[in-house]
Write a protein that holds these residues in place. Structure first.
Motif, PDB file in Angstrom:
ATOM      1  N   PHE A 165      70.028   3.710  49.535  1.00  0.00           N
ATOM      2  CA  PHE A 165      69.379   2.680  48.736  1.00  0.00           C
ATOM      3  C   PHE A 165      68.167   2.108  49.461  1.00  0.00           C
ATOM      4  O   PHE A 165      67.103   1.907  48.860  1.00  0.00           O
ATOM      5  N   SER A 166      68.302   1.856  50.770  1.00  0.00           N
ATOM      6  CA  SER A 166      67.182   1.298  51.528  1.00  0.00           C
ATOM      7  C   SER A 166      66.025   2.293  51.604  1.00  0.00           C
ATOM      8  O   SER A 166      64.848   1.904  51.540  1.00  0.00           O
ATOM      9  N   VAL A 167      66.339   3.596  51.706  1.00  0.00           N
ATOM     10  CA  VAL A 167      65.282   4.611  51.724  1.00  0.00           C
ATOM     11  C   VAL A 167      64.544   4.644  50.394  1.00  0.00           C
ATOM     12  O   VAL A 167      63.303   4.723  50.351  1.00  0.00           O
ATOM     13  N   ARG A 168      65.298   4.576  49.284  1.00  0.00           N
ATOM     14  CA  ARG A 168      64.658   4.587  47.971  1.00  0.00           C
ATOM     15  C   ARG A 168      63.761   3.367  47.790  1.00  0.00           C
ATOM     16  O   ARG A 168      62.641   3.469  47.272  1.00  0.00           O
ATOM     17  N   MET A 169      64.231   2.202  48.213  1.00  0.00           N
ATOM     18  CA  MET A 169      63.425   0.988  48.088  1.00  0.00           C
ATOM     19  C   MET A 169      62.157   1.075  48.938  1.00  0.00           C
ATOM     20  O   MET A 169      61.083   0.626  48.528  1.00  0.00           O
ATOM     21  N   LYS A 170      62.271   1.658  50.130  1.00  0.00           N
ATOM     22  CA  LYS A 170      61.104   1.810  50.998  1.00  0.00           C
ATOM     23  C   LYS A 170      60.073   2.729  50.362  1.00  0.00           C
ATOM     24  O   LYS A 170      58.858   2.457  50.396  1.00  0.00           O
ATOM     25  N   ARG A 171      60.545   3.834  49.744  1.00  0.00           N
ATOM     26  CA  ARG A 171      59.622   4.754  49.086  1.00  0.00           C
ATOM     27  C   ARG A 171      58.929   4.104  47.906  1.00  0.00           C
ATOM     28  O   ARG A 171      57.729   4.300  47.690  1.00  0.00           O
ATOM     29  N   ARG A 172      59.677   3.307  47.118  1.00  0.00           N
ATOM     30  CA  ARG A 172      59.065   2.636  45.981  1.00  0.00           C
ATOM     31  C   ARG A 172      58.027   1.620  46.447  1.00  0.00           C
ATOM     32  O   ARG A 172      56.973   1.469  45.835  1.00  0.00           O
ATOM     33  N   THR A 173      58.323   0.902  47.530  1.00  0.00           N
ATOM     34  CA  THR A 173      57.358  -0.048  48.060  1.00  0.00           C
ATOM     35  C   THR A 173      56.103   0.668  48.520  1.00  0.00           C
ATOM     36  O   THR A 173      54.980   0.182  48.315  1.00  0.00           O
ATOM     37  N   GLN A 174      56.258   1.828  49.147  1.00  0.00           N
ATOM     38  CA  GLN A 174      55.099   2.598  49.582  1.00  0.00           C
ATOM     39  C   GLN A 174      54.258   3.070  48.403  1.00  0.00           C
ATOM     40  O   GLN A 174      53.028   3.090  48.478  1.00  0.00           O
ATOM     41  N   ARG A 175      54.941   3.442  47.300  1.00  0.00           N
ATOM     42  CA  ARG A 175      54.183   3.864  46.118  1.00  0.00           C
ATOM     43  C   ARG A 175      53.375   2.721  45.540  1.00  0.00           C
ATOM     44  O   ARG A 175      52.255   2.908  45.073  1.00  0.00           O
ATOM     45  N   ILE A 176      53.951   1.503  45.552  1.00  0.00           N
ATOM     46  CA  ILE A 176      53.228   0.345  45.029  1.00  0.00           C
ATOM     47  C   ILE A 176      52.020   0.031  45.897  1.00  0.00           C
ATOM     48  O   ILE A 176      50.982  -0.432  45.420  1.00  0.00           O
ATOM     49  N   ARG A 177      52.119   0.292  47.208  1.00  0.00           N
ATOM     50  CA  ARG A 177      51.036  -0.023  48.140  1.00  0.00           C
ATOM     51  C   ARG A 177      49.991   1.079  48.238  1.00  0.00           C
ATOM     52  O   ARG A 177      49.099   1.011  49.080  1.00  0.00           O
ATOM     53  N   ARG A 178      50.097   2.083  47.402  1.00  0.00           N
ATOM     54  CA  ARG A 178      49.115   3.158  47.408  1.00  0.00           C
ATOM     55  C   ARG A 178      47.750   2.647  46.951  1.00  0.00           C
ATOM     56  O   ARG A 178      47.608   1.452  46.671  1.00  0.00           O
ATOM     57  N   PRO A 179      46.747   3.523  46.808  1.00  0.00           N
ATOM     58  CA  PRO A 179      45.404   3.075  46.407  1.00  0.00           C
ATOM     59  C   PRO A 179      45.424   2.160  45.190  1.00  0.00           C
ATOM     60  O   PRO A 179      46.373   2.147  44.406  1.00  0.00           O
ATOM     61  N   PRO A 180      44.364   1.369  45.006  1.00  0.00           N
ATOM     62  CA  PRO A 180      44.343   0.284  44.005  1.00  0.00           C
ATOM     63  C   PRO A 180      44.759   0.687  42.607  1.00  0.00           C
ATOM     64  O   PRO A 180      45.412  -0.076  41.924  1.00  0.00           O
ATOM     65  N   HIS A 181      44.396   1.907  42.151  1.00  0.00           N
ATOM     66  CA  HIS A 181      44.684   2.258  40.758  1.00  0.00           C
ATOM     67  C   HIS A 181      46.189   2.289  40.501  1.00  0.00           C
ATOM     68  O   HIS A 181      46.642   1.998  39.394  1.00  0.00           O
ATOM     69  N   ARG A 215      48.409   0.261  41.911  1.00  0.00           N
ATOM     70  CA  ARG A 215      48.832  -1.136  41.774  1.00  0.00           C
ATOM     71  C   ARG A 215      48.460  -1.687  40.401  1.00  0.00           C
ATOM     72  O   ARG A 215      49.206  -2.459  39.806  1.00  0.00           O
ATOM     73  N   TYR A 216      47.327  -1.267  39.878  1.00  0.00           N
ATOM     74  CA  TYR A 216      46.923  -1.720  38.553  1.00  0.00           C
ATOM     75  C   TYR A 216      47.865  -1.189  37.471  1.00  0.00           C
ATOM     76  O   TYR A 216      48.138  -1.873  36.479  1.00  0.00           O
ATOM     77  N   LEU A 217      48.349   0.026  37.666  1.00  0.00           N
ATOM     78  CA  LEU A 217      49.308   0.568  36.697  1.00  0.00           C
ATOM     79  C   LEU A 217      50.594  -0.254  36.692  1.00  0.00           C
ATOM     80  O   LEU A 217      51.189  -0.497  35.633  1.00  0.00           O
ATOM     81  N   TYR A 218      51.041  -0.687  37.870  1.00  0.00           N
ATOM     82  CA  TYR A 218      52.227  -1.536  37.926  1.00  0.00           C
ATOM     83  C   TYR A 218      51.966  -2.897  37.290  1.00  0.00           C
ATOM     84  O   TYR A 218      52.865  -3.505  36.702  1.00  0.00           O
ATOM     85  N   LEU A 219      50.734  -3.373  37.392  1.00  0.00           N
ATOM     86  CA  LEU A 219      50.401  -4.649  36.747  1.00  0.00           C
ATOM     87  C   LEU A 219      50.504  -4.553  35.230  1.00  0.00           C
ATOM     88  O   LEU A 219      50.807  -5.538  34.560  1.00  0.00           O
ATOM     89  N   LEU A 220      50.239  -3.360  34.684  1.00  0.00           N
ATOM     90  CA  LEU A 220      50.370  -3.179  33.239  1.00  0.00           C
ATOM     91  C   LEU A 220      51.814  -3.366  32.774  1.00  0.00           C
ATOM     92  O   LEU A 220      52.064  -3.730  31.626  1.00  0.00           O
ATOM     93  N   ILE A 221      52.766  -3.095  33.664  1.00  0.00           N
ATOM     94  CA  ILE A 221      54.179  -3.249  33.309  1.00  0.00           C
ATOM     95  C   ILE A 221      54.590  -4.719  33.314  1.00  0.00           C
ATOM     96  O   ILE A 221      55.554  -5.101  32.653  1.00  0.00           O
ATOM     97  N   LEU A 222      53.841  -5.544  34.066  1.00  0.00           N
ATOM     98  CA  LEU A 222      54.254  -6.928  34.286  1.00  0.00           C
ATOM     99  C   LEU A 222      54.483  -7.727  33.003  1.00  0.00           C
ATOM    100  O   LEU A 222      55.500  -8.425  32.893  1.00  0.00           O
ATOM    101  N   PRO A 223      53.591  -7.687  31.988  1.00  0.00           N
ATOM    102  CA  PRO A 223      53.861  -8.459  30.758  1.00  0.00           C
ATOM    103  C   PRO A 223      55.175  -8.083  30.083  1.00  0.00           C
ATOM    104  O   PRO A 223      55.919  -8.951  29.626  1.00  0.00           O
ATOM    105  N   GLY A 224      55.469  -6.763  30.037  1.00  0.00           N
ATOM    106  CA  GLY A 224      56.734  -6.339  29.440  1.00  0.00           C
ATOM    107  C   GLY A 224      57.932  -6.820  30.231  1.00  0.00           C
ATOM    108  O   GLY A 224      58.935  -7.257  29.665  1.00  0.00           O
TER     109      GLY A 224
END
Length: 319
Positions: free
Chosen positions: A13-29, A31-40
């Motif tokens: 579980f900790s490995v999966r969470m670390k990988r997801r955090t790394q994906r969110i911290r990737r180049p700006p585009h 992070r913007y895709l994750y922001l699109l999910i925020l309203p939902g």
């Protein structure tokens, strides 16, 4: 001895969470895709999950003046009352009967209608039919029930035609025998066209070469529908059926409430209207909350069972 399986699961579980955090911290585009999910996410958090905290009222004799913390706890009292009252049992049976009648008659019709529309070859005619069958969905239940009342009341159009044919008028709106057929027919008329959207989208993904090969093998249109069209949309039908089973205890408040009258109350009172009468009109908020929680739990159990059966027989399911 160390509980190795639990430790292993925590590490994974900790490995999966670390990988997801790394994906969110990737180049700006990214992070913007994750922001699109925020309203939902905020919508579901505020309007779906936070209100679930109110389910605590089903285990209390809740009083608005005392609040959640000071209202007395009564445990399973309201659930025992729900299964002990003859009225509540009758309401549950009414809900199940109406819901399964809708599944039996209203659920297959969008599939049949979508296949019929898909068989139309003239594009203009196909679009015209689609537009006509979609239109009733955009009418509110107040308008739909009003139309049926105008047609079916004692001095309405249908009974006037029956009188002209020397046939005794039928009390459609006050007869308990006609209540459930009318409810199902209204759902069919209003929602069948709208229900074809997903089926038509699934049909659009069928490979045309399959039909060409079937024609080369001498298959007629009925054989093509049976051996190509239906198998191609089977997974979509299964998913829609699983989702429909999740709302088997939800027959729609507005429609039932507008169609109810003192003559049809015994056969037409369902859980949605029962919660309204108990919780709003009689002020028994805790009992109404317990009934609502019962609806949700039954729906969840049916979805889990249907999903497991679907996966067991080779379908994808919803999770």
């Amino acid at each position: 001895m160390e509980p190795k399986p639990v430790t292993g699961r925590l590490v994974r579980f900790s490995v999966r969470m670390k990988r997801r955090t790394q994906r969110i911290r990737r180049p700006p585009h990214d992070r913007y895709l994750y922001l699109l999910i925020l309203p939902g996410l905020l919508y579901f958090l505020l309007y779906k999950y936070l209100p679930m905290l109110g389910l605590v009222m089903s285990f209390q004799d809740y009083s608005p003046f005392l609040g959640f913390w000071d209202s007395p706890w009564v445990g399973w009292k309201h659930f025992r009352t729900m299964f002990a009252e003859p009225e509540a049992l009758r309401v549950i049976l009414n809900t199940l009967e109406i819901s399964f009648l809708q599944i039996l008659f209203a659920f297959p019709l969008p599939i049949i209608l979508a296949i019929m529309i898909n068989e139309v070859r003239l594009t203009l005619y196909k679009r015209l039919i689609q537009s006509l069958v979609y239109l009733p969905h955009f009418l509110s239940w107040v308008v739909v029930v009003g139309i049926f009342v105008v047609f079916l009341k004692s001095d309405g159009i249908v009974n006037n035609l029956l009188k002209m044919a020397s046939i005794q008028p039928i009390p459609f709106l006050t007869s308990p025998e006609w209540f459930k057929p009318l409810i199902v027919f209204q759902v069919i008329w209003k929602e069948s066209g709208w229900g074809t959207i997903l089926i038509l989208a699934a049909l659009a993904g069928v490979n045309p070469q399959l039909y060409e090969a079937a024609v080369m093998d001498g298959a007629n249109r009925w054989q093509q529908i049976w051996h190509i069209t239906l198998p191609a949309i089977r997974s979509t039908i299964v998913i829609l059926l699983i989702l429909r089973l999740g709302s088997v205890m939800d027959t729609g408040f507005e429609q039932i409430f507008l169609m109810l009258n003192p003559f049809t109350m015994e056969v037409g009172n369902v859980l949605d209207t029962y919660v309204y009468f108990k919780g709003i009109q009689q002020g028994d908020i805790s009992f109404a909350t317990a009934v609502g929680m019962f609806k949700g739990v039954v729906g969840l159990i049916l979805v889990v069972i249907a999903n497991r059966l679907a996966r067991k027989y080779g379908e994808g399911g919803i999770y």
